[in-house]
Design a protein around this motif. Sequence first.
Motif, mmCIF file in Angstrom:
data_model
loop_
_atom_site.group_PDB
_atom_site.id
_atom_site.type_symbol
_atom_site.label_atom_id
_atom_site.label_comp_id
_atom_site.label_asym_id
_atom_site.label_seq_id
_atom_site.Cartn_x
_atom_site.Cartn_y
_atom_site.Cartn_z
ATOM 1 N N ASN A 230 32.506 61.920 51.682
ATOM 2 C CA ASN A 230 33.492 62.130 50.623
ATOM 3 C C ASN A 230 34.110 63.523 50.684
ATOM 4 O O ASN A 230 34.015 64.317 49.749
ATOM 5 C CB ASN A 230 32.825 61.886 49.259
ATOM 6 C CG ASN A 230 33.825 61.467 48.211
ATOM 7 O OD1 ASN A 230 34.951 61.088 48.524
ATOM 8 N ND2 ASN A 230 33.421 61.545 46.956
ATOM 9 N N LYS A 231 34.712 63.827 51.820
ATOM 10 C CA LYS A 231 35.403 65.106 52.046
ATOM 11 C C LYS A 231 36.808 64.792 52.498
ATOM 12 O O LYS A 231 37.004 64.228 53.596
ATOM 13 C CB LYS A 231 34.715 65.878 53.176
ATOM 14 C CG LYS A 231 33.510 66.655 52.744
ATOM 15 C CD LYS A 231 33.922 68.049 52.334
ATOM 16 C CE LYS A 231 32.678 68.878 52.078
ATOM 17 N NZ LYS A 231 32.995 70.119 51.375
ATOM 18 N N CYS A 232 37.784 65.170 51.711
ATOM 19 C CA CYS A 232 39.169 64.896 52.055
ATOM 20 C C CYS A 232 39.501 65.549 53.397
ATOM 21 O O CYS A 232 39.154 66.714 53.648
ATOM 22 C CB CYS A 232 40.073 65.448 50.958
ATOM 23 S SG CYS A 232 41.815 65.051 51.192
ATOM 24 N N THR A 233 40.185 64.802 54.257
ATOM 25 C CA THR A 233 40.507 65.343 55.584
ATOM 26 C C THR A 233 41.693 66.308 55.542
ATOM 27 O O THR A 233 42.084 66.851 56.573
ATOM 28 C CB THR A 233 40.808 64.212 56.586
ATOM 29 O OG1 THR A 233 41.959 63.485 56.131
ATOM 30 C CG2 THR A 233 39.618 63.272 56.727
ATOM 31 N N HIS A 234 42.256 66.514 54.353
ATOM 32 C CA HIS A 234 43.329 67.501 54.226
ATOM 33 C C HIS A 234 42.709 68.891 54.106
ATOM 34 O O HIS A 234 42.488 69.550 55.102
ATOM 35 C CB HIS A 234 44.217 67.141 53.022
ATOM 36 C CG HIS A 234 45.375 68.068 52.842
ATOM 37 N ND1 HIS A 234 45.775 68.527 51.621
ATOM 38 C CD2 HIS A 234 46.207 68.639 53.759
ATOM 39 C CE1 HIS A 234 46.817 69.334 51.778
ATOM 40 N NE2 HIS A 234 47.103 69.417 53.067
ATOM 41 N N PHE A 235 42.327 69.311 52.879
ATOM 42 C CA PHE A 235 41.721 70.626 52.718
ATOM 43 C C PHE A 235 40.339 70.538 52.090
ATOM 44 O O PHE A 235 39.931 71.438 51.370
ATOM 45 C CB PHE A 235 42.634 71.550 51.908
ATOM 46 C CG PHE A 235 43.786 72.123 52.697
ATOM 47 C CD1 PHE A 235 43.777 72.131 54.090
ATOM 48 C CD2 PHE A 235 44.876 72.677 52.042
ATOM 49 C CE1 PHE A 235 44.828 72.661 54.814
ATOM 50 C CE2 PHE A 235 45.943 73.215 52.757
ATOM 51 C CZ PHE A 235 45.922 73.204 54.144
ATOM 52 N N CYS A 236 39.657 69.418 52.330
ATOM 53 C CA CYS A 236 38.207 69.368 52.081
ATOM 54 C C CYS A 236 37.778 69.232 50.623
ATOM 55 O O CYS A 236 36.602 69.457 50.301
ATOM 56 C CB CYS A 236 37.501 70.572 52.694
ATOM 57 S SG CYS A 236 38.001 70.884 54.394
ATOM 58 N N CYS A 237 38.674 68.872 49.709
ATOM 59 C CA CYS A 237 38.245 68.564 48.352
ATOM 60 C C CYS A 237 37.379 67.306 48.372
ATOM 61 O O CYS A 237 37.341 66.577 49.358
ATOM 62 C CB CYS A 237 39.456 68.309 47.450
ATOM 63 S SG CYS A 237 40.403 69.793 47.070
ATOM 64 N N VAL A 238 36.707 67.051 47.243
ATOM 65 C CA VAL A 238 35.910 65.836 47.103
ATOM 66 C C VAL A 238 36.730 64.838 46.294
ATOM 67 O O VAL A 238 36.964 65.035 45.107
ATOM 68 C CB VAL A 238 34.571 66.143 46.399
ATOM 69 C CG1 VAL A 238 33.796 64.862 46.142
ATOM 70 C CG2 VAL A 238 33.743 67.089 47.260
ATOM 71 N N PRO A 239 37.216 63.764 46.925
ATOM 72 C CA PRO A 239 38.033 62.793 46.190
ATOM 73 C C PRO A 239 37.172 61.883 45.302
ATOM 74 O O PRO A 239 35.948 62.040 45.254
ATOM 75 C CB PRO A 239 38.714 61.973 47.294
ATOM 76 C CG PRO A 239 38.156 62.431 48.596
ATOM 77 C CD PRO A 239 37.059 63.414 48.329
ATOM 78 N N GLY A 240 37.822 60.935 44.613
ATOM 79 C CA GLY A 240 37.072 60.047 43.737
ATOM 80 C C GLY A 240 37.613 58.626 43.781
ATOM 81 O O GLY A 240 38.809 58.405 44.009
ATOM 82 N N TYR A 241 36.719 57.672 43.582
ATOM 83 C CA TYR A 241 37.111 56.252 43.511
ATOM 84 C C TYR A 241 37.050 55.838 42.049
ATOM 85 O O TYR A 241 35.981 55.934 41.423
ATOM 86 C CB TYR A 241 36.141 55.411 44.345
ATOM 87 C CG TYR A 241 36.302 53.915 44.184
ATOM 88 C CD1 TYR A 241 37.350 53.237 44.795
ATOM 89 C CD2 TYR A 241 35.391 53.195 43.414
ATOM 90 C CE1 TYR A 241 37.489 51.869 44.645
ATOM 91 C CE2 TYR A 241 35.524 51.816 43.266
ATOM 92 C CZ TYR A 241 36.572 51.159 43.883
ATOM 93 O OH TYR A 241 36.699 49.808 43.738
ATOM 94 N N LYS A 242 38.185 55.405 41.477
ATOM 95 C CA LYS A 242 38.233 54.992 40.070
ATOM 96 C C LYS A 242 37.659 56.077 39.154
ATOM 97 O O LYS A 242 36.845 55.807 38.274
ATOM 98 C CB LYS A 242 37.468 53.671 39.884
ATOM 99 C CG LYS A 242 38.252 52.473 40.442
ATOM 100 C CD LYS A 242 37.383 51.247 40.597
ATOM 101 C CE LYS A 242 37.002 50.612 39.278
ATOM 102 N NZ LYS A 242 38.146 50.040 38.555
ATOM 103 N N ARG A 243 38.102 57.312 39.368
ATOM 104 C CA ARG A 243 37.580 58.392 38.531
ATOM 105 C C ARG A 243 38.663 59.083 37.711
ATOM 106 O O ARG A 243 38.350 59.764 36.746
ATOM 107 C CB ARG A 243 36.850 59.437 39.382
ATOM 108 C CG ARG A 243 35.493 58.956 39.838
ATOM 109 C CD ARG A 243 34.679 60.034 40.520
ATOM 110 N NE ARG A 243 34.216 61.075 39.599
ATOM 111 C CZ ARG A 243 33.388 62.052 39.954
ATOM 112 N NH1 ARG A 243 32.933 62.111 41.176
ATOM 113 N NH2 ARG A 243 33.019 62.964 39.084
ATOM 114 N N LEU A 244 39.956 58.939 38.067
ATOM 115 C CA LEU A 244 40.998 59.659 37.337
ATOM 116 C C LEU A 244 42.150 58.723 36.990
ATOM 117 O O LEU A 244 42.656 58.002 37.863
ATOM 118 C CB LEU A 244 41.563 60.798 38.200
ATOM 119 C CG LEU A 244 40.687 62.032 38.414
ATOM 120 C CD1 LEU A 244 41.377 62.976 39.389
ATOM 121 C CD2 LEU A 244 40.399 62.727 37.091
ATOM 122 N N ASP A 245 42.604 58.776 35.729
ATOM 123 C CA ASP A 245 43.753 57.967 35.299
ATOM 124 C C ASP A 245 44.990 58.259 36.141
ATOM 125 O O ASP A 245 45.766 57.359 36.459
ATOM 126 C CB ASP A 245 44.098 58.276 33.832
ATOM 127 C CG ASP A 245 43.120 57.610 32.889
ATOM 128 O OD1 ASP A 245 42.541 56.582 33.273
ATOM 129 O OD2 ASP A 245 42.935 58.148 31.777
#
Length: 284
Positions: A230-245
């Motif tokens: 779970n590391k975004c391949t852009h700049f390494c943030c942690v994305p989420g599945y069904k976590r943000l409106d």
Amino acid sequence: MADDKYPTDSDRRRFVKGVVGGAALSGVLTVGAAAVSSATDPTEAGGGIMEYRSAVRDLGPAPRGLPQIPIEIDDDGYLQGLWPEPETVTAGGQEVVVSETEIAGTEYTTEWYQYCGVQTFEGIAPDADGQDAYFRYPEALPTSEYPWMEEVEGREQINVEQFADYEQWGNEVGDTGVGKPAVATWRSQDVPPEETVPVIIIRSTQVEEAAQEDEWLAETCPQGFIAYLNKCTHFCCVPGYKRLDEAAEYNAENKIYCNCHQSVYDPFNNEPDTFVSLPRPEGE
Ligand code: FES
């Protein structure tokens, strides 16, 4: 969510170099992978051009898909990420310890996870001491987005039974019944917090259906479970599945969404992808 946006200071230089190098090469790879490979042979411990299986990038600046982690389930129902027995091989004229195996015609290697500074994490070394391959819940559980996680304990191993209701599960983001998620850690026991390897796990009927058509998925996604680093391949943030409106603004309410710069990955559209894996630091 972006708490590990950047690796520790000492890793930053390598990380920045890697992002720039990877971006520069990504355009070349699609047209001339063979020509590039001689210039990117491993010079330290592992690294180089990797073909890997990924959650396809749908939208946003991410250069490529999220790498998949093959899952195994033990006799007691606990989930682990496949970590093949380490072995020493000679690559680029020097000995390198690798963890790799072939699955359904695909060469799986744990070098798939060597980007975004993860290549320097203690647990990602093939023969790291004190690490097993089990997925565990993180110490801080995201119970506001995933209320079901109130039933589990931080650091506990993840069990199939906790996903028995996966066909009916839903939260306030997106649709119900599309997939039950958990966030997890992997190969991260007794390591500094900044070296925790973040994972997203989803159990879904969509995975079961895809596995009927794809031998790789049939082997790596038992009982409808799929896992990704779970590391975004852009700049390494942690994305989420069904976590943000806000994911709905990008048609990502049922996908993996990175709110740092709005990259979207489809966990149920899993395809081969290619990237340049960074070497682990020498001697690790
Ligand atoms: S870090 Fe930029 S989109 Fe994820």
